[in-house]
Design a protein around this motif. Structure first.
Motif, short mmCIF file in Angstrom:
data_model
loop_
_atom_site.label_atom_id
_atom_site.label_comp_id
_atom_site.label_asym_id
_atom_site.label_seq_id
_atom_site.Cartn_x
_atom_site.Cartn_y
_atom_site.Cartn_z
N MET A 12 0.91 -1.10 0.06
CA MET A 12 -0.05 0.00 0.10
C MET A 12 0.81 1.15 0.11
O MET A 12 1.91 1.32 0.41
CB MET A 12 -1.02 0.01 1.20
N MET A 13 0.44 2.52 -0.60
CA MET A 13 0.92 3.65 -0.68
C MET A 13 0.89 4.36 0.76
O MET A 13 0.00 4.18 1.27
CB MET A 13 0.39 4.63 -1.81
N SER A 14 2.03 4.96 1.19
CA SER A 14 1.92 5.90 2.29
C SER A 14 1.31 7.14 1.91
O SER A 14 0.66 7.42 0.76
CB SER A 14 3.36 6.71 2.62
N GLY A 15 0.80 7.89 2.91
CA GLY A 15 0.10 9.14 2.60
C GLY A 15 0.89 9.88 1.58
O GLY A 15 0.22 10.41 0.54
N PRO A 16 2.09 10.45 1.94
CA PRO A 16 2.72 11.18 0.83
C PRO A 16 2.63 10.38 -0.57
O PRO A 16 2.91 11.05 -1.59
CB PRO A 16 4.21 11.31 1.34
N GLU A 17 2.85 9.30 -0.53
CA GLU A 17 3.21 8.59 -1.79
C GLU A 17 1.60 8.63 -2.63
O GLU A 17 1.52 8.68 -3.77
CB GLU A 17 3.50 7.09 -1.57
N LEU A 18 0.66 8.60 -1.77
CA LEU A 18 -0.69 8.72 -2.35
C LEU A 18 -1.02 9.70 -2.99
O LEU A 18 -1.52 10.17 -4.08
CB LEU A 18 -1.78 8.19 -1.38
N ASP A 19 -0.56 10.86 -2.28
CA ASP A 19 -0.94 12.43 -2.50
C ASP A 19 -0.20 12.56 -3.94
O ASP A 19 -0.60 12.98 -4.84
CB ASP A 19 -0.48 13.38 -1.59
N ALA A 20 1.12 12.17 -4.05
CA ALA A 20 2.12 12.36 -5.26
C ALA A 20 1.44 11.43 -6.38
O ALA A 20 1.39 12.16 -7.71
CB ALA A 20 3.49 11.90 -5.00
N TYR A 21 1.06 10.45 -6.14
CA TYR A 21 0.45 9.55 -7.25
C TYR A 21 -0.93 10.23 -7.87
O TYR A 21 -1.03 10.33 -9.05
CB TYR A 21 0.19 8.31 -6.73
N THR A 23 -1.97 13.46 -7.60
CA THR A 23 -1.61 14.61 -8.04
C THR A 23 -1.03 14.46 -9.44
O THR A 23 -1.42 15.32 -10.21
CB THR A 23 -0.74 15.09 -7.11
N GLY A 24 -0.04 13.48 -9.75
CA GLY A 24 0.42 13.22 -11.06
C GLY A 24 -0.53 12.51 -12.16
O GLY A 24 -0.02 12.78 -13.10
N GLN A 25 -1.50 11.72 -11.74
CA GLN A 25 -2.30 10.98 -12.86
C GLN A 25 -2.98 12.02 -13.34
O GLN A 25 -3.65 12.95 -12.57
CB GLN A 25 -2.58 9.84 -11.90
N ARG A 26 -3.65 11.59 -14.57
CA ARG A 26 -4.46 12.47 -15.24
C ARG A 26 -6.02 11.88 -15.48
O ARG A 26 -6.93 12.46 -15.62
CB ARG A 26 -3.85 12.82 -16.68
N THR A 27 -6.04 10.46 -15.53
CA THR A 27 -7.25 9.79 -16.05
C THR A 27 -7.81 8.71 -14.86
O THR A 27 -6.89 8.07 -14.36
CB THR A 27 -7.09 9.24 -17.09
N CYS A 28 -8.97 8.94 -14.59
CA CYS A 28 -9.51 7.73 -13.61
C CYS A 28 -10.71 7.01 -14.25
O CYS A 28 -11.33 7.60 -15.18
CB CYS A 28 -9.89 8.58 -12.31
N ARG A 29 -11.19 5.99 -13.56
CA ARG A 29 -12.33 5.32 -14.34
C ARG A 29 -13.60 5.44 -12.80
O ARG A 29 -13.11 5.12 -11.84
CB ARG A 29 -12.05 3.88 -14.44
N VAL A 30 -14.64 5.96 -13.21
CA VAL A 30 -15.68 6.29 -12.20
C VAL A 30 -16.77 5.26 -12.45
O VAL A 30 -17.27 4.87 -13.63
CB VAL A 30 -16.25 7.78 -12.58
N ALA A 31 -17.03 4.47 -11.44
CA ALA A 31 -18.20 3.53 -11.21
C ALA A 31 -19.23 4.20 -10.54
O ALA A 31 -19.11 4.67 -9.31
CB ALA A 31 -17.66 2.17 -10.89
N THR A 32 -20.45 4.15 -11.27
CA THR A 32 -21.98 4.21 -10.71
C THR A 32 -22.55 3.15 -10.68
O THR A 32 -22.30 2.29 -11.52
CB THR A 32 -22.17 5.55 -11.21
N VAL A 33 -23.77 3.38 -9.96
CA VAL A 33 -24.97 2.34 -10.01
C VAL A 33 -25.96 2.58 -10.88
O VAL A 33 -26.76 3.67 -10.62
CB VAL A 33 -25.26 1.80 -8.73
N SER A 34 -26.39 2.13 -11.97
CA SER A 34 -27.55 2.33 -12.66
C SER A 34 -28.85 1.96 -12.17
O SER A 34 -28.84 1.20 -11.18
CB SER A 34 -27.46 1.53 -14.20
N PRO A 35 -30.04 2.43 -12.49
CA PRO A 35 -31.16 2.11 -11.88
C PRO A 35 -31.48 0.61 -11.91
O PRO A 35 -32.37 0.12 -10.97
CB PRO A 35 -32.35 2.93 -12.73
N ASP A 36 -31.12 -0.17 -12.69
CA ASP A 36 -31.46 -1.68 -12.85
C ASP A 36 -30.40 -2.43 -11.84
O ASP A 36 -30.49 -3.52 -11.71
CB ASP A 36 -31.47 -2.06 -14.09
N GLY A 37 -29.64 -1.63 -11.37
CA GLY A 37 -28.41 -2.24 -10.29
C GLY A 37 -27.24 -2.56 -10.86
O GLY A 37 -26.21 -3.12 -10.29
N ARG A 38 -27.09 -2.31 -12.33
CA ARG A 38 -25.81 -2.85 -12.95
C ARG A 38 -24.85 -1.48 -12.77
O ARG A 38 -25.19 -0.30 -12.87
CB ARG A 38 -26.08 -3.46 -14.29
#
Length: 153
Positions: A12-21, A23-38
């Motif tokens: 696991m990343m330490s707090g400072p490693e997590l912040d640096a990571y 801060t430096g990355q550009r793209t994330c993947r976002v997951a949500t829940v649709s009305p049908d639960g998928r």
């Protein structure tokens, strides 16, 4: 920020490693829940302020509709090609809308530092352009899990 990680503590990343990571990355993947639960997953740019992940999302998107109905969200930021290079962070919690939706640039002191950060990171400018189609979501995570396989012997 709560850390829900029990397994894999040595990678696991330490707090400072997590912040640096994040801060430096550009793209994330976002997951949500649709009305049908998928689940629904899509890529977005983001900003990390050291406490919260900020997402600038189209308000006429499936993601936005899902979050208005059910604000639970999970986000993954990761990178690496070879097994020993894999690293990433999963953040989960509740998404909160900040500012007007869609955003037209009305004064919002909470968004000033975030918009400046985002504008510099992605557009190379100091002020955020507003198109009247996007709005801000803030995720202050309830749980964070991170991994950095480069720490493996």
């Amino acid at each position: 920020m709560a850390v829900a990680q029990r397994r894999g503590r040595r990678i696991m990343m330490s707090g400072p490693e997590l912040d640096a990571y994040l801060t430096g990355q550009r793209t994330c993947r976002v997951a949500t829940v649709s009305p049908d639960g998928r689940p629904h997953v899509g890529a977005l740019w983001f900003a990390w302020d050291g406490t919260s992940l900020w997402l600038y999302s189209v308000t006429r998107s499936r993601r936005w509709a899902d979050l208005r109905r059910d604000p639970r969200i999970a986000v993954v930021v990761d990178d690496g090609e070879e097994y020993g290079e894999l690293r990433g962070v999963e953040l989960s919690g509740t998404a909160v809308t900040v500012g007007e939706a869609p955003r037209s640039g009305e004064p919002c002191p909470e968004l000033e530092p975030v918009e400046a950060l985002f504008a510099r990171k992605y557009f190379g400018i100091d002020a955020m352009p507003h198109d009247g189609r996007h709005a801000w979501l803030r995720l202050t995570p309830d749980a964070v899990v991170s991994w950095d396989f480069r720490k493996l012997p």
